[in-house]
Design an enzyme around this catalytic site. Structure first.
Site, mmCIF file in Angstrom:
data_model
loop_
_atom_site.group_PDB
_atom_site.id
_atom_site.type_symbol
_atom_site.label_atom_id
_atom_site.label_comp_id
_atom_site.label_asym_id
_atom_site.label_seq_id
_atom_site.Cartn_x
_atom_site.Cartn_y
_atom_site.Cartn_z
ATOM 1 N N ASP A 63 15.066 49.876 76.386
ATOM 2 C CA ASP A 63 15.118 50.690 77.359
ATOM 3 C C ASP A 63 15.897 51.747 76.854
ATOM 4 O OD1 ASP A 63 17.139 49.336 77.721
ATOM 5 O OD2 ASP A 63 17.262 48.190 78.861
ATOM 6 N N ASN A 131 23.197 41.392 88.299
ATOM 7 C CA ASN A 131 22.242 41.420 89.438
ATOM 8 C C ASN A 131 20.400 40.312 89.037
ATOM 9 O OD1 ASN A 131 20.778 42.903 88.599
ATOM 10 N ND2 ASN A 131 20.548 44.953 89.614
ATOM 11 N N HIS A 133 18.341 41.456 86.441
ATOM 12 C CA HIS A 133 17.591 41.858 85.411
ATOM 13 C C HIS A 133 18.145 41.860 84.176
ATOM 14 C CE1 HIS A 133 20.478 45.896 84.647
ATOM 15 N NE2 HIS A 133 21.025 45.006 83.569
ATOM 16 N N GLU A 138 14.579 46.155 87.229
ATOM 17 C CA GLU A 138 15.883 45.571 88.290
ATOM 18 C C GLU A 138 15.270 44.795 89.735
ATOM 19 O OE1 GLU A 138 18.939 46.486 87.646
ATOM 20 O OE2 GLU A 138 18.727 48.700 88.136
HETATM 21 P P1 PGA Z 1 26.056 44.042 79.512
HETATM 22 O O1 PGA Z 1 24.521 44.480 79.666
HETATM 23 O O2 PGA Z 1 25.552 43.519 77.807
HETATM 24 O O3 PGA Z 1 26.414 45.014 79.911
HETATM 25 O O4 PGA Z 1 26.606 43.372 80.465
HETATM 26 C C1 PGA Z 1 23.554 43.535 80.408
HETATM 27 C C2 PGA Z 1 21.955 43.953 80.905
HETATM 28 O O5 PGA Z 1 22.712 44.559 81.632
HETATM 29 O O6 PGA Z 1 21.560 43.509 80.611
#
Ligand code: PGA
Length: 247
Positions: A63, A131, A133, A138
């Site tokens: 992304d 959450n 995702h 999302e």
């Molecule tokens: P993070 O993000 O490694 O910064 O916790 C993971 C994600 O949101 O997929």
């Protein structure tokens, strides 16, 4: 889905590296799907120590924020360049992320989707949001989605604001691989560390396969391994057939 729980995040990164090394030892020009965020940073440090193995791979990232160019320090282009690519000496033409600027959003999504069709991942590294995702898909993103623009949820904006000077600076949109682009990978390695991920990890592994928790679709992938530290695995029941505890 295979689940392995390790004593600490360093061991999680070490196991992810061993799995990636095996892929590139079998196929030095493999397509590797990469992720950003805090979780993969230790893995990237280890990959740099093994950089000779990774010079010939092609990479595709999950992304990018809408509106941030590749020289913006908060862009995922910049993150990948500074945390991995420049240390490995990989040819820039072989590293791919969605473009967050430079055309209509519809065209940018189409371009990336076409690129993914021509570069199916041999392995995809994946984190998970608190959450549930995966990438920026999302909750309630359709499981059959391809590359698309997302409006980031307030919880994701809050989670990611730690990397920006002010929460107002966090972009509110991103371009992300869709869930079906992720599921197309021949194998998937999910890494999750820390207590903040424990509920999402539980929902991913033990919950119903439901669009409320995008990561739950990974239960249906035929070659998905989840690597956890003890905190991220702390809500999992003691007896799960697919869980191997490696303390
Ligand atoms: P993070 O993000 O490694 O910064 O916790 C993971 C994600 O949101 O997929």
């Amino acid at each position: 889905m295979k689940v392995q729980i390790f004593a600490n995040d360093q061991q999680v990164a070490q196991q992810a590296l061993s799995m990636l090394n095996e892929v590139v030892e079998n196929n030095p020009t493999a397509v590797i799907g990469l992720a950003t965020g805090s979780t993969p940073l230790q893995l990237y440090k280890l990959m740099i120590e093994h950089k000779d193995k990774y010079r010939q791979v092609t990479t595709v990232n999950l992304d990018e924020y809408v509106g941030l160019g590749e020289d913006d320090v908060n862009s995922y282009h910049y993150y990948m360049h500074s945390n991995l690519f420049r240390h490995i000496g990989i040819d820039k033409d072989k590293t791919h992320l969605p473009q967050g600027v430079g055309g209509s959003l519809a065209k940018l999504c189409q371009d990336y989707n076409r690129l993914l069709s021509n570069n199916r991942q041999d392995v995809q590294i994946l984190g998970i949001g608190s959450n549930g995702h995966i990438a920026f898909n999302e909750p309630y993103t359709p499981f059959d989605s391809v590359t698309h623009v997302v409006d980031l949820t307030p919880s994701t904006i809050a989670d990611n604001s730690r990397l920006f000077d002010r929460i107002e600076d966090v972009p509110t949109q991103a371009i992300t691989m869709g869930i079906s682009n992720i599921m197309a990978s021949k194998s998937i390695i999910v890494i999750a560390t820390g207590k903040a991920k424990a509920q999402a990890v539980y929902d991913m592994i033990c919950g119903q396969v439901d669009e409320r928790c995008p990561a739950s679709i990974l239960q249906r992938h035929n070659n998905c391994t989840v690597l956890l530290d003890q905190d991220a695995g702390s809500l999992l029941p003691a007896h799960l057939d697919n869980v191997k505890y490696i303390a």
